[in-house]
Enzyme design. Structure first.
Site, PDB file in Angstrom:
ATOM      1  N   ARG A   1      -3.646 -10.086   4.857  1.00 22.93           N
ATOM      2  CA  ARG A   1      -3.940 -10.303   3.089  1.00 22.93           C
ATOM      3  C   ARG A   1      -2.142 -10.073   2.316  1.00 22.93           C
ATOM      4  NH1 ARG A   1      -6.101  -6.565  -0.395  1.00 22.93           N
ATOM      5  NH2 ARG A   1      -7.987  -8.002  -1.598  1.00 22.93           N
TER       6      ARG A   1
ATOM      7  N   LYS B   1       0.848  -0.913   0.090  1.00 25.07           N
ATOM      8  CA  LYS B   1      -0.198  -0.423  -0.195  1.00 25.07           C
ATOM      9  C   LYS B   1       0.293   1.303   0.086  1.00 25.07           C
ATOM     10  CE  LYS B   1      -4.764  -1.900   1.136  1.00 25.07           C
ATOM     11  NZ  LYS B   1      -5.414  -2.464   2.334  1.00 25.07           N
TER      12      LYS B   1
HETATM   13  N1  HH2 Z   1      -8.211  -3.603   0.716  1.00 23.86           N
HETATM   14  C1  HH2 Z   1      -7.700  -3.820  -1.158  1.00 23.86           C
HETATM   15  C2  HH2 Z   1      -8.768  -4.439  -1.261  1.00 23.86           C
HETATM   16  N2  HH2 Z   1      -9.689  -5.234  -0.314  1.00 23.86           N
HETATM   17  N3  HH2 Z   1     -10.268  -6.162   1.837  1.00 23.86           N
HETATM   18  C3  HH2 Z   1      -9.798  -6.232   2.792  1.00 23.86           C
HETATM   19  N4  HH2 Z   1     -10.707  -6.850   3.720  1.00 23.86           N
HETATM   20  N5  HH2 Z   1      -8.550  -5.236   3.659  1.00 23.86           N
HETATM   21  C4  HH2 Z   1      -7.906  -4.785   2.341  1.00 23.86           C
HETATM   22  O1  HH2 Z   1      -7.366  -3.909   3.075  1.00 23.86           O
HETATM   23  C5  HH2 Z   1      -7.877  -4.583   1.321  1.00 23.86           C
HETATM   24  C6  HH2 Z   1      -9.248  -5.588   0.522  1.00 23.86           C
HETATM   25  C7  HH2 Z   1      -6.973  -2.514  -1.720  1.00 23.86           C
HETATM   26  O2  HH2 Z   1      -5.681  -3.907  -1.943  1.00 23.86           O
HETATM   27  P1  HH2 Z   1      -5.936  -4.702  -4.114  1.00 23.86           P
HETATM   28  O3  HH2 Z   1      -6.627  -6.025  -3.682  1.00 23.86           O
HETATM   29  O4  HH2 Z   1      -4.867  -4.940  -4.036  1.00 23.86           O
HETATM   30  O5  HH2 Z   1      -5.927  -3.616  -4.419  1.00 23.86           O
HETATM   31  P2  HH2 Z   1      -7.473  -3.588  -5.509  1.00 23.86           P
HETATM   32  O6  HH2 Z   1      -8.440  -2.647  -4.503  1.00 23.86           O
HETATM   33  O7  HH2 Z   1      -6.779  -1.856  -6.617  1.00 23.86           O
HETATM   34  O8  HH2 Z   1      -8.008  -4.329  -6.049  1.00 23.86           O
END
Ligand code: HH2
Length: 274
Positions: A252, A214
């Site tokens: 995660r 992040k």
């Molecule tokens: N962060 C993201 C997406 N989903 N869910 C939970 N429970 N906690 C988190 O911190 C979280 C999440 C963002 O990360 P990522 O899936 O890699 O990115 P994007 O939303 O751009 O697909």
């Protein structure tokens, strides 16, 4: 719902079937690539694979139900039928329902049951739910987020959403909570939430933390010119180890092999006896 491993945090691998996710957009947009990546994550030590078809990065565009289903369902189906514990990262009840039908066992809802039908889907199917804190909406959440006391406000929000979930009949043992690292928070807010993650863990509900790659990490390590996503692994691992020591039960992560090793090494230290 997936039983959490006893004595060590579970590792949730991130599988984004999207063209625009902040760190891996487009890498697994093809279903066959996504399925192979999910299976590889399990080989590398993931306990759960979190499949998402809509980016939640700041400023992300919304995706239609049809498109989200097209992206995620074949992947959920293939992974679940191969015996993988699948969670579905969605804010939409109809996507959650079809994903559960296809074998997903947990719904990762970054809006914490904001859609009025989501709680009923979770209750009726018996799926688990991860309730995450977010200030505002993905499009606008990073526009000047402000709190008087970020830890207490996130705690109060999560307690209220737990109350909503349980009032709708979702059993306590099916609920996880997540402070939402990066969702409507400044660098300082994110650091404070990690430093005081034990406050959330003290609720007794399993705490999930998503620090992986992040932007806070890029900003802390190089404030004048934030490190790009591919330079954030060391900072990610440091943050996840702190989270583990503060009581996180689910980590995660994008870089599954490295995250697994960091969890296992931390466990070995914490469990060492004279
Ligand atoms: N962060 C993201 C997406 N989903 N869910 C939970 N429970 N906690 C988190 O911190 C979280 C999440 C963002 O990360 P990522 O899936 O890699 O990115 P994007 O939303 O751009 O697909």
């Amino acid at each position: 719902m997936t039983e959490l491993p006893v004595g060590r945090p579970a590792l949730m691998g991130i599988l984004n079937v999207t063209p625009d996710s902040f760190s891996d957009g487009g890498v697994n947009f093809d279903a066959a690539d996504a399925i192979a990546a999910g299976l590889r994550m399990v080989e590398e030590g993931a306990d759960i694979v979190d499949v998402g078809g809509e980016s939640t990065r700041p400023g992300a565009e919304e995706v239609s139900v049809e498109e989200e289903l097209r992206r995620v369902i074949p992947v959920v189906q293939a992974l679940a039928s191969a015996g993988v514990n699948v969670s579905i990262d969605t804010m939409k009840p109809s996507v959650a329902l079809e994903a559960i039908d296809a074998g997903a066992v947990i719904v990762n809802d970054v809006t914490a049951l904001k859609h009025p039908e989501m709680a009923a889907v979770i209750h009726q199917t018996g799926a688990g739910i991860c309730l995450m804190h977010m200030l505002g909406e993905p499009k606008t959440m990073q526009a000047n987020p402000a709190y008087a006391d970020v830890v207490q406000e996130v705690l109060a929000f999560l307690k209220e959403r737990i109350w909503v979930a349980e009032s709708c009949g979702i059993p306590r043992k099916k609920i996880w909570i997540d402070p939402g690292f990066g969702f409507g928070k400044t660098v300082q807010h994110n650091l404070l939430l990690l430093k005081h993650l034990d406050v959330l863990a003290a609720t007794g509900y399993p705490v999930l933390i998503g620090v992986s790659r992040k932007s806070t990490i890029g900003r802390v390590l190089n404030p004048d010119d934030p490190l790009p996503v591919e330079e954030r692994l060391e900072g990610t691992l440091a943050a996840q180890v702190v989270a583990q020591m503060k009581g996180a039960r689910i980590i995660r992560a994008h870089d599954v092999k490295a995250a697994r090793r960091a969890i296992d090494m931390t466990c070995a230290i914490l469990e060492a006896e004279k």
